[in-house]
Design a protein around this motif. Structure first.
Motif, short mmCIF file in Angstrom:
data_model
loop_
_atom_site.label_atom_id
_atom_site.label_comp_id
_atom_site.label_asym_id
_atom_site.label_seq_id
_atom_site.Cartn_x
_atom_site.Cartn_y
_atom_site.Cartn_z
N GLU A 401 0.99 -1.20 -0.31
CA GLU A 401 0.25 0.00 0.06
C GLU A 401 0.95 1.13 0.19
O GLU A 401 0.64 2.18 -0.55
CB GLU A 401 -1.12 -0.64 0.96
CG GLU A 401 -2.36 0.16 1.01
CD GLU A 401 -2.75 0.26 2.28
OE1 GLU A 401 -3.32 0.97 3.15
OE2 GLU A 401 -3.76 -0.57 1.57
N GLU A 404 2.19 1.79 -2.88
CA GLU A 404 1.54 2.64 -4.00
C GLU A 404 0.92 3.55 -4.42
O GLU A 404 0.76 4.91 -5.08
CB GLU A 404 0.04 1.47 -4.02
CG GLU A 404 -0.77 0.62 -4.97
CD GLU A 404 -1.04 -0.50 -5.13
OE1 GLU A 404 -2.51 -0.04 -3.84
OE2 GLU A 404 -1.25 -1.99 -4.92
N GLU A 405 0.81 4.51 -3.14
CA GLU A 405 0.68 5.95 -2.18
C GLU A 405 2.28 6.57 -3.04
O GLU A 405 1.66 7.57 -3.60
CB GLU A 405 0.87 5.77 -1.27
CG GLU A 405 -0.02 6.58 -0.52
CD GLU A 405 -0.37 7.30 0.94
OE1 GLU A 405 0.73 7.51 1.88
OE2 GLU A 405 -0.79 5.77 1.41
N GLU A 407 3.94 5.82 -5.90
CA GLU A 407 2.81 5.17 -7.12
C GLU A 407 1.90 6.60 -7.58
O GLU A 407 2.84 8.11 -7.94
CB GLU A 407 3.09 4.17 -7.49
CG GLU A 407 3.22 4.34 -8.45
CD GLU A 407 3.54 2.37 -9.06
OE1 GLU A 407 2.56 1.96 -9.28
OE2 GLU A 407 4.26 2.31 -8.71
N ARG A 408 1.06 6.65 -6.50
CA ARG A 408 0.13 7.93 -6.75
C ARG A 408 0.28 9.27 -6.84
O ARG A 408 0.19 10.17 -7.57
CB ARG A 408 -1.03 7.47 -5.96
CG ARG A 408 -2.32 7.85 -6.69
CD ARG A 408 -3.52 7.30 -5.28
NE ARG A 408 -3.35 5.65 -5.27
CZ ARG A 408 -3.57 5.94 -3.86
NH1 ARG A 408 -3.24 6.77 -2.27
NH2 ARG A 408 -3.37 4.61 -3.34
N GLU A 409 1.41 9.36 -5.76
CA GLU A 409 2.09 11.06 -5.21
C GLU A 409 2.47 11.41 -6.48
O GLU A 409 2.93 12.34 -6.71
CB GLU A 409 2.49 11.01 -4.07
CG GLU A 409 1.83 11.23 -3.17
CD GLU A 409 2.40 11.41 -1.81
OE1 GLU A 409 3.74 11.38 -1.26
OE2 GLU A 409 2.08 11.10 -0.50
N GLU A 410 3.45 10.47 -7.59
CA GLU A 410 4.17 10.76 -8.18
C GLU A 410 3.30 10.94 -9.43
O GLU A 410 3.94 11.68 -10.37
CB GLU A 410 5.18 9.03 -8.37
CG GLU A 410 6.88 9.66 -7.43
CD GLU A 410 7.64 8.18 -7.34
OE1 GLU A 410 7.35 7.39 -8.90
OE2 GLU A 410 8.37 7.92 -7.75
N ALA A 411 2.57 10.05 -9.21
CA ALA A 411 1.17 10.11 -10.62
C ALA A 411 0.84 11.47 -11.07
O ALA A 411 0.34 12.31 -11.58
CB ALA A 411 0.26 9.67 -9.85
N ASP A 412 0.84 12.25 -9.66
CA ASP A 412 -0.30 13.27 -9.08
C ASP A 412 0.81 14.38 -9.89
O ASP A 412 0.45 15.44 -10.17
CB ASP A 412 -0.66 13.52 -8.27
CG ASP A 412 -1.31 13.09 -7.68
OD1 ASP A 412 -2.04 12.60 -7.96
OD2 ASP A 412 -1.84 13.03 -6.01
N GLN A 431 -5.25 15.96 -10.09
CA GLN A 431 -4.49 17.13 -10.90
C GLN A 431 -5.20 18.22 -10.61
O GLN A 431 -6.32 18.36 -10.70
CB GLN A 431 -4.71 16.06 -12.01
CG GLN A 431 -3.83 15.01 -12.35
CD GLN A 431 -3.61 15.03 -13.79
OE1 GLN A 431 -5.25 14.36 -14.75
NE2 GLN A 431 -2.15 13.97 -14.13
N ARG A 476 -7.36 17.14 0.44
CA ARG A 476 -6.36 15.86 0.22
C ARG A 476 -6.06 15.10 1.48
O ARG A 476 -5.80 13.51 1.36
CB ARG A 476 -5.87 15.87 -0.62
CG ARG A 476 -5.58 14.66 -1.86
CD ARG A 476 -4.65 14.72 -3.72
NE ARG A 476 -4.16 16.75 -3.58
CZ ARG A 476 -2.91 17.76 -3.88
NH1 ARG A 476 -1.80 16.95 -3.81
NH2 ARG A 476 -3.38 18.48 -4.15
#
Lengths: 477, 193
Positions: A401, A404-405, A407-412, A431, A476
């Motif tokens: 997890e 994944e978090e 990764e998600r922050e990077e995606a943001d 975004q 957020r």
């Protein structure tokens, strides 16, 4: 046809296969009439109960309490014009509702309704017949009933009925597996597959000896084998296509499902089959889990409770409780989505039923062989191993997890591209769209600008924008 | 005794006749339904031989589940309500020869193995769960296990075939490479016309 040539097994089954033809005829006709009348009652019962749950009155005009309403509806329905669409497969189109209704009735023939009674001076059990594998017979009849729905959907030659038929065949096959597996535990526990013997086995509770302490187990399998009972309850709602599992006739998606193209008498037969099936699965649940026709606890203190015609009343009462649960579910729960429904069936009910069956088999074999100490140590060991595995799983899941978090922050961080892939797309969650502010912020900025005439409007907008940013971040976090 | 015999012969005739209809009918859904009749007649034969458990399991599994799944697959792909001309194949004669050969092998085996066996139905124990279980898990345990492994292999194979998220599948990559240029060419054609 086989009763004449084969000697029936010893024990309670010896009482069957000796009736003269007129007794068999009386029983068969009585069961059919009973199911028809009960269906008329059930339609009224459902409408009244659902109405009460929705703060309405429900049908109350025809007959006392509106009891004759569904009879009037049935007559009206059967007198309607028969509409046969173009392009149907005539034979199957006619055959489908007949199969559906006939199989619903056939399944009821092995349900025990009471003990031995006297009909015109002839002693006979209150049950049409029984087989050494009676419960399998009920399941087989239920599985044949699927043909009515599949063929009805297909032979209509129309899209929505076909989709409804496909859905319901998938649904009924899936839930039949869970249903059968739930019943296996009962077979293992009672040592029989005949309905009358299972009722007989629930006459008295068994005692179990755990480390010198004698525990008196309750006699109903619904209590002793509670997981089986719960799985069966869920599976029986799925098997009868009732809410919240009434996906084959989800009117918002499929019009009326497999019966869209049916009218008049044929529609009536499908309708009848649904209600008779409800009664049949409820009767099977009563027989398998709630002691069948045997009187429940406070009544069973009366010595004559399990003799003569009284048990018929207890049986009906138990079946009515199940029917009330059906209606209650319909009045309470929204319809499930198809994928959720299938996940529940295949990924939860069937594995749980399998594990429970293995457990019951192990307990039965070890306890009856006298290996109590070993059995309980084994159970303890399994529990400890499962606990350890769950700790390991938790640790692994927490690490995943976290990854994944990140990764998600990077995606943001990725810049929003309003024309990603050549099409105009909305921003992903998190975004930000550069140069676009919510309308409320703009209005606030404008009023702020109007309030302080000497300060420039641009500065006010900037401040509001900052406020919005911080608010978003809080949301957020 | 003779009633049972007559019924048995009649059910056998129904089974064989509907089996022939399965392969000759022009309607693919009707073929599946004739298969139901065949399997049902077989269940009747089992019942006459006092194998009650096997008979009802036959109805439950084959009639109630396997053929329903077959119908399910047919309807998901293509199942017109009219006769389908594509249901005919020029290889029918070859299939008939193979079927006859298989039937010959099976009949020879059965006759060679069981021609002298007689079941006295008046004295036979009813084939309930206890008797059937005893036979399957003692005398015939090896065929049972072999069949279990076969079914397990089929199950695993079906899952492997249906999974799309397994990486490094050369066939998929090839298929993608094969279809991509074709689609491009198609697009170009459409845009030029």
């Amino acid at each position: 046809m086989t009763a004449a040539v084969m000697p029936l097994a010893a024990g309670e089954l010896a009482a069957f296969g000796k009736d003269p033809w007129w007794i068999i005829l009386i029983k068969a006709v009585a069961i059919t009439v009973f199911l028809l009348v009960f269906t008329i009652f059930n339609v009224w019962f459902e409408r009244r109960v659902v109405a009460r749950m929705q703060h309405r009155v429900g049908p109350n005009v025809h007959g006392k309490f509106g009891l004759l309403q569904s009879l009037a509806d049935g007559i009206k329905l059967s007198l309607k014009e028969t509409i046969k669409p173009k392009g149907v497969d005539t034979i199957l189109y006619v055959l489908a509702p007949i199969i559906s209704a006939a199989m619903a009735f056939v399944a009821f023939s092995v349900i025990p309704l009471g003990p031995e009674v006297s009909i015109f001076g002839h002693r006979t059990p209150l049950q049409l017949t029984d087989l050494p594998v009676g419960v399998l017979f009920v399941l087989a009849a239920a599985s044949l009933g699927i043909y009515g729905i599949v063929l009805g959907g297909w032979s209509s030659g129309s899209t929505y009925p076909l989709l409804g038929g496909l859905r319901s065949s998938a649904q009924m096959i899936s839930y039949e597996v869970a249903m059968g597996l739930a019943l296996v535990a009962v077979f293992l526990y009672s040592g029989s597959m005949s309905t009358s013997e299972i009722v007989g086995a629930q006459a008295g509770g068994s005692a179990v000896d755990i480390f010198g302490v004698t525990l008196q187990l309750p006699s109903w399998y619904g209590v002793v084998l509670l997981p089986s009972f719960l799985i069966y309850m869920i599976a029986m709602v799925g098997e009868t296509n009732r809410a919240p599992f009434d996906l084959p006739e989800a009117e918002g998606e499929l019009v009326a499902g497999f019966m869209t193209e049916y009218s008049s008498m044929k529609y009536l037969l499908f309708f009848l089959a649904e209600y008779v099936n409800m009664v049949t699965v409820s009767a099977l649940a009563t027989t398998m889990f709630l002691g069948g026709w045997r009187a429940p606890w406070p009544i069973s203190l009366w010595a004559g409770a399990n003799e003569g015609w009284w048990p018929l009343l207890w049986f009906l009462g138990k079946v009515l409780v199940f029917l009330f649960v059906f209606i209650w579910l319909r009045g309470t729960l929204p319809r499930m989505r198809y994928d959720q429904f299938m996940r529940l069936g295949w990924k939860i009910l069937i594995p749980v039923a399998l594990v429970w069956t293995v457990f019951v088999a192990t307990a039965r074999a070890t306890l009856s062989a006298g290996y109590q100490r070993q059995f309980f140590f084994g159970i303890g060991a399994v529990v400890i191993v499962v606990l350890l595995l769950s700790f390991v799983y938790d640790a692994v899941a927490a690490r995943r997890e976290k990854a994944e978090e990140v990764e998600r922050e990077e995606a943001d961080q990725v810049e929003f591209d309003p024309f990603a892939g050549g099409y105009p797309v909305p921003p992903m969650p998190g975004q930000k769209v550069p140069g676009l502010e919510p309308a409320a912020v703009a209005v606030a900025a404008a009023s702020a600008g109007a309030g302080s005439a000497d300060s420039s409007g641009g500065a006010g907008a900037e401040g509001a924008g900052q406020q919005a940013d911080s608010g978003e971040e809080r949301g957020r976090g | 005794m003779s009633t049972v015999r007559v019924l048995f012969v009649l059910l056998g005739a129904v089974a064989v006749g509907s089996a022939l209809l399965v392969v000759t009918t022009r309607q693919i859904v009707h073929a599946a339904l004739w298969l139901v009749v065949t399997l049902g007649a077989l269940a009747g034969c089992f019942l006459l031989l006092t194998a009650e458990f096997v008979a009802w399991v036959q109805v439950l599994i084959y009639v109630g589940a396997v053929v329903v799944l077959l119908l399910f697959a047919l309807m998901l792909t293509r199942a017109p309500t009219r006769p389908d001309p594509a249901a005919r194949t020029p290889n029918a004669w070859f299939a008939a020869v193979v079927a006859a050969a298989v039937a010959g092998v099976l009949v020879t085996t059965l006759v060679a193995g069981f021609s002298g066996a007689v079941i006295d139905l008046d004295r036979a124990e009813i084939g309930g769960a206890r008797v059937t279980g005893g036979a399957v898990f003692s005398t015939w345990v090896l065929p049972f296990e072999v069949l279990s492994v076969l079914l397990l292999a089929a199950l695993v194979g079906a899952i492997v075939l249906s999974r799309r998220d397994v990486p490094n599948r050369p066939r998929d990559a090839e298929a993608a490479r094969d279809t991509e240029p074709a689609r491009d060419a198609d697009d170009r054609e459409r845009s030029s016309s």
